[in-house]
Design an enzyme around this catalytic site. Structure first.
Site, PDB file in Angstrom:
ATOM      1  N   ARG A 232      38.477  50.406  31.130  1.00 34.12           N
ATOM      2  CA  ARG A 232      37.716  49.324  30.497  1.00 34.12           C
ATOM      3  C   ARG A 232      38.548  48.675  29.404  1.00 34.12           C
ATOM      4  O   ARG A 232      39.253  49.347  28.655  1.00 34.12           O
ATOM      5  CB  ARG A 232      36.407  49.870  29.893  1.00 34.12           C
ATOM      6  N   GLU A 261      40.179  39.462  29.608  1.00 37.07           N
ATOM      7  CA  GLU A 261      40.653  39.367  31.000  1.00 37.07           C
ATOM      8  C   GLU A 261      40.050  38.174  31.735  1.00 37.07           C
ATOM      9  O   GLU A 261      40.647  37.650  32.671  1.00 37.07           O
ATOM     10  CB  GLU A 261      40.397  40.673  31.763  1.00 37.07           C
ATOM     11  N   HIS A 303      41.734  42.958  36.909  1.00 36.54           N
ATOM     12  CA  HIS A 303      40.618  43.861  37.233  1.00 36.54           C
ATOM     13  C   HIS A 303      40.506  43.998  38.755  1.00 36.54           C
ATOM     14  O   HIS A 303      39.499  43.670  39.374  1.00 36.54           O
ATOM     15  CB  HIS A 303      39.298  43.340  36.651  1.00 36.54           C
TER      16      HIS A 303
END
Ligand code: NAI
Length: 551
Positions: A232, A261, A303
């Protein structure tokens, strides 16, 4: 049947979810975009989102029929959980789909750094390279420090051991058996920092581990260590990370998740840029991303660790299962469920009316209960005295109201709120109203009389067929009574033979032909547990001792 709105849907999601939902009678729509105030369907009863979508309180409050949020991810900190709970909405996730997938990706990032794959392929493209500049390091013999040894962390440990690495683990809830089986050493966070050549994050973000990797941690880290984050973004203080990279304390970083992100996509970046005011946090994150991208020993991916065809198949399969089973009253993988189970639905036919006693068709005409009818009402109440009612519904005819009052008075539930509505009225018998049914039978003949009383759509001059009763009673049931049940209330419905047959047809999903065989007897009470569509899950029938009226 539920109205399902699926956001963040890729063509692959559409393909997989359509195949999984096809056998159901749910209705679903796809939206490629993240959920937003301008792409909501107010009819949505289920929404499904991926990590990019943020389900805010305002979104939840704009969806009055929403009952389930199905996250197509393990994490759910993109959902306003407090708002979901307050509105009685269940949230489900996909607890496991990609532990091996993410573990493999961890090593993809790690090997890219230790073997300088980016620089090497660029050198080949440039057709000029210096062997010394692309020299890497072995993993075998190095020490891997794993923070969080859950599903993913364990697989990372297993792969690391297979590479011939020593493995240290920090986990506030250590599993000693697993540690023994995997031959890893459980250590404190400080010890892990001081001894690890590679530090890999695999813990969830819990709030109290905000910026776990900060100046203090990095100052204890072994000089030349590598940091991998596939867990995370909030776990790493990006400013401290940049400092450690700049000073050489860290030799590299593989970041699949990092603060800001969302700004890795140009359209998001432009959206932010076009806002009137830019928060200090967003500006800092944008600048930090820019700086990080300039380090040759940093790999940033968007991600993406979960992103394999097999993992997506598992995500969509679990999500479809979560949504389908929820509609049958089950909540597999619930991360937050309102503690309300649907209440009991109790349906009673009114006691004998004065016209019942004479064998006359009352239809929508107002006729009081007979003395026997009042007595029956009290007995009906006693048959369900174990249920504490929260609300009651009757038709507008006085006989159902008198029955309801008699029932509730007899069990001393005096303050139950009630609603009288035409939707639950007796079937309008038109020209036959007030006539003695046995005389009508004689006039029409046995056959026509049976069709008239029992068939699904047999016309009554000036009156209603059963289908017409269904068309008013069932929408009322779904729109008014069902929400009360779903909010956990026990509901009493007192109505008439045909209105009850219409409700039973829907609740028990009986065919048009099958309804002819359904009779709602005087003195019977139906007690249901229902699912989110208001359909029967379980039924119990209670009876009182009564002689049938002249019906
Ligand atoms: P898990 O729940 O199976 O394991 C988490 C482990 O972390 C547990 O053993 C727990 O005791 C431990 N833990 C809890 N608080 C901790 C703390 N403060 N410090 C150290 N350890 C702590 O979770 P799983 O499935 O292994 O996932 C781990 C992380 O990976 C999650 O944050 C998840 O969001 C992330 N993830 C990232 C993906 C990606 O695409 N990059 C995909 C899937 C998961």
């Amino acid at each position: 049947m539920a109205y399902i709105s699926i956001y963040d849907a890729t063509p692959l999601d559409e393909h997989q979810l359509t195949a999984l939902l096809q056998p159901t009678d749910h209705y679903w729509t796809y939206c490629r975009d993240q959920i937003a105030l301008d792409n909501l369907h107010p009819e949505s009863e289920i929404i499904s989102v991926f990590i990019g979508s943020t389900v805010t309180r305002e979104i939840i409050e704009r969806l009055p029929r929403l009952r389930l949020i199905a996250c197509r991810s393990t994490g759910y900190n993109n959902i306003d959980m407090a708002a979901a709970r307050e509105h009685g909405i269940t949230v489900v996730n996909v607890p496991s789909y990609g532990e091996r997938t993410v573990a493999e990706y961890t090593f993809a990032l790690l090997l890219s750094l230790t073997r300088k794959l980016q620089a090497t392929t660029q050198a080949v493209q440039a057709a000029t390279y210096d062997q010394a500049a692309i020299m890497g390091t072995d993993l075998a013999g190095k020490t891997m420090g794993i923070i969080g040894m859950g599903r993913i962390g364990r697989h990372v440990a297993g792969i690391a051991r297979a590479f011939g690495m020593e493995v240290l683990v920090y986990d506030p809830y250590p599993d000693e058996t697993a540690a023994r089986e995997l031959s890893v050493e459980l250590v404190s966070l400080d010890e892990l920092a001081g001894r690890s050549d590679i530090i890999s994050l695999h813990s969830p973000y819990t709030g109290d581990n905000h910026h776990l990797i900060n100046d203090a941690f990095l100052s204890k880290a072994k000089s030349g260590a590598i940091l991998i984050n596939t867990a995370r973004d909030e776990l790493v203080d990006t400013r401290a990370l940049i400092d450690a990279l700049r000073t050489g304390r860290l030799a590299g970083a593989g970041l699949d998740v990092l603060e800001g992100e969302q700004l890795l996509k140009l359209d998001k970046e432009l959206q932010v840029l076009n806002k009137d005011t830019l928060s200090g946090k967003t500006s800092a994150q944008s600048l930090q991303l820019d700086v990080l991208k300039r380090f040759a020993n940093v790999i940033i991916t968007p991600h993406n660790a979960f992103n394999t065809i097999e993992a997506l198949e598992r995500i969509n399969r679990t999500t479809a299962d979560n949504m389908i089973r929820f509609w049958y009253g089950e909540t597999p993988n619930a991360v937050s469920a309102p503690d309300t189970r649907p209440g009991k639905l109790v349906i009673a036919r009114h006691g004998e009316s004065e016209w019942n006693a004479e064998g006359r068709w009352s239809g929508t005409r107002d006729v009081h209960l007979s003395e026997k009818g009042f007595h029956e009402a009290a007995l009906l109440g006693q048959a369900v005295s174990d249920i504490q009612f929260d609300i009651a519904f009757t038709s507008q005819q006085i006989r159902t109201f008198e029955t309801m009052s008699g029932m509730l008075d007899s069990i001393q539930q005096f303050d139950v709120p009630y609603r009288r509505d035409t939707a639950l009225n007796e079937r309008d018998y038109g020209e036959y109203t007030g006539l003695n049914k046995w005389q009508v039978k004689e006039k029409l003949g046995e056959d026509v009389f049976r069709h008239l009383r029992r068939d699904w759509d047999y016309p009554v001059p000036g009156g209603e067929s059963l289908r017409m009763v269904y068309e008013r009673a069932v929408p009322f049931y779904r729109q008014v009574i069902l929400p009360e049940l779903l909010s956990g209330k026990n509901v009493l419905v007192v109505s008439h033979g045909n209105a009850i047959r219409a409700l039973v047809k829907y609740i028990e999903d009986i065919s048009d032909e099958g309804i002819g065989g359904i009779e709602m007897l005087f003195g019977s009470i139906l007690i249901y547990d229902v699912d989110h569509d208001g359909r029967m899950q379980h039924k119990r029938v209670a009876h009182i001792r009564t002689t049938p009226p002249n019906a």
